[in-house]
Design a protein around this motif. Structure first.
Motif, mmCIF file in Angstrom:
data_model
loop_
_atom_site.group_PDB
_atom_site.id
_atom_site.type_symbol
_atom_site.label_atom_id
_atom_site.label_comp_id
_atom_site.label_asym_id
_atom_site.label_seq_id
_atom_site.Cartn_x
_atom_site.Cartn_y
_atom_site.Cartn_z
ATOM 1 N N MET A 103 1.049 -1.197 -0.577
ATOM 2 C CA MET A 103 0.024 -0.224 -0.288
ATOM 3 C C MET A 103 0.960 1.294 -0.068
ATOM 4 N N THR A 104 0.311 2.144 -0.884
ATOM 5 C CA THR A 104 1.559 2.983 -1.037
ATOM 6 C C THR A 104 1.253 4.676 0.163
ATOM 7 N N ASN A 105 1.880 5.409 0.571
ATOM 8 C CA ASN A 105 1.668 6.722 1.207
ATOM 9 C C ASN A 105 0.272 7.237 1.424
ATOM 10 N N SER B 89 -14.568 17.595 2.655
ATOM 11 C CA SER B 89 -14.632 18.746 1.833
ATOM 12 C C SER B 89 -15.394 17.246 1.314
ATOM 13 N N GLN B 90 -16.131 17.177 -0.316
ATOM 14 C CA GLN B 90 -17.226 16.704 -0.903
ATOM 15 C C GLN B 90 -16.109 15.877 -2.196
ATOM 16 N N GLU B 91 -15.145 16.887 -2.142
ATOM 17 C CA GLU B 91 -13.816 16.732 -3.237
ATOM 18 C C GLU B 91 -13.072 16.012 -2.466
ATOM 19 N N GLU B 92 -12.721 16.002 -1.477
ATOM 20 C CA GLU B 92 -11.763 15.330 -0.840
ATOM 21 C C GLU B 92 -12.132 13.861 -0.292
ATOM 22 N N MET B 93 -13.444 14.022 -0.284
ATOM 23 C CA MET B 93 -13.726 12.772 0.462
ATOM 24 C C MET B 93 -13.959 10.937 -1.056
ATOM 25 N N ASN B 94 -14.129 12.573 -2.447
ATOM 26 C CA ASN B 94 -14.807 11.450 -3.243
ATOM 27 C C ASN B 94 -13.557 10.870 -3.743
ATOM 28 N N THR B 95 -12.300 11.898 -3.899
ATOM 29 C CA THR B 95 -10.724 11.678 -3.591
ATOM 30 C C THR B 95 -10.223 9.917 -3.183
ATOM 31 N N ASP B 96 -10.490 10.366 -2.010
ATOM 32 C CA ASP B 96 -10.203 9.030 -0.805
ATOM 33 C C ASP B 96 -10.776 8.002 -1.314
ATOM 34 N N ILE B 97 -12.209 7.865 -1.156
ATOM 35 C CA ILE B 97 -12.902 6.553 -1.851
ATOM 36 C C ILE B 97 -12.083 6.287 -3.299
ATOM 37 N N ASP B 98 -12.265 7.336 -4.096
ATOM 38 C CA ASP B 98 -11.488 6.484 -5.338
ATOM 39 C C ASP B 98 -10.288 6.277 -5.439
ATOM 40 N N THR B 99 -9.171 6.485 -4.429
ATOM 41 C CA THR B 99 -8.279 5.933 -3.626
ATOM 42 C C THR B 99 -8.939 4.577 -3.412
ATOM 43 N N LEU C 39 -7.505 0.481 -4.319
ATOM 44 C CA LEU C 39 -6.520 -0.078 -3.596
ATOM 45 C C LEU C 39 -6.697 -1.484 -3.411
ATOM 46 N N ILE C 40 -8.173 -1.344 -3.645
ATOM 47 C CA ILE C 40 -9.443 -3.059 -3.763
ATOM 48 C C ILE C 40 -8.746 -3.873 -4.887
ATOM 49 N N GLU D 258 -4.519 -8.404 -7.199
ATOM 50 C CA GLU D 258 -2.977 -9.552 -7.060
ATOM 51 C C GLU D 258 -3.559 -10.254 -6.371
ATOM 52 N N ILE D 259 -5.291 -11.180 -5.840
ATOM 53 C CA ILE D 259 -4.974 -11.838 -5.339
ATOM 54 C C ILE D 259 -5.156 -13.457 -6.211
ATOM 55 N N GLU D 260 -6.219 -12.984 -7.596
ATOM 56 C CA GLU D 260 -5.800 -13.340 -8.330
ATOM 57 C C GLU D 260 -4.982 -14.287 -9.449
#
Length: 104
Positions: A1-3, A26-36, A40-41, A47-49
């Motif tokens: 996992m990256t920083n 902020s909505q923008e931060e939340m969307n960015t974090d959710i996308d990140t 990652l998932i 990787e599991i596959e």
């Protein structure tokens, strides 16, 4: 996992626990974090596959190793059977047939 991914996960954890979630995050931060986190998932799923594919290859390899061991045992038993009527050693008999196979 990256920083960046770790920071996104931590921000989401803190944001969810915070009563003032809507005002501080902020909505923008939340969307960015959710996308990140979703990215990652997806990476982890890929990787599991990949590991599952490697596991299948490893199982095939060991199955072939077992088959080779069986064939070697059959060759030894056949060479011993020939030995009963032959003056050559078991190893000489095996080498004779190995040479025949190489000629073909």
């Amino acid at each position: 996992m990256t920083n960046e991914q770790r920071e996104s996960v931590e921000r989401l954890r803190k944001g969810i626990d915070d009563i003032l979630f809507a005002t501080l995050y902020s909505q923008e931060e939340m969307n960015t974090d959710i996308d990140t986190v979703l990215a990652l998932i997806k990476e982890q799923q890929e990787e599991i596959e990949g590991l599952k594919d490697k596991e299948v290859l490893i199982k095939r390899y060991f199955n072939k190793c077992d088959l080779i061991k069986q064939k070697d045992k059959q060759i030894d038993l056949m060479a011993r059977a020939f030995k009963q009527d032959d003056v050559r050693t078991v190893e000489e008999i095996k080498q004779y047939f190995a040479d025949l196979v190489e000629k073909e």
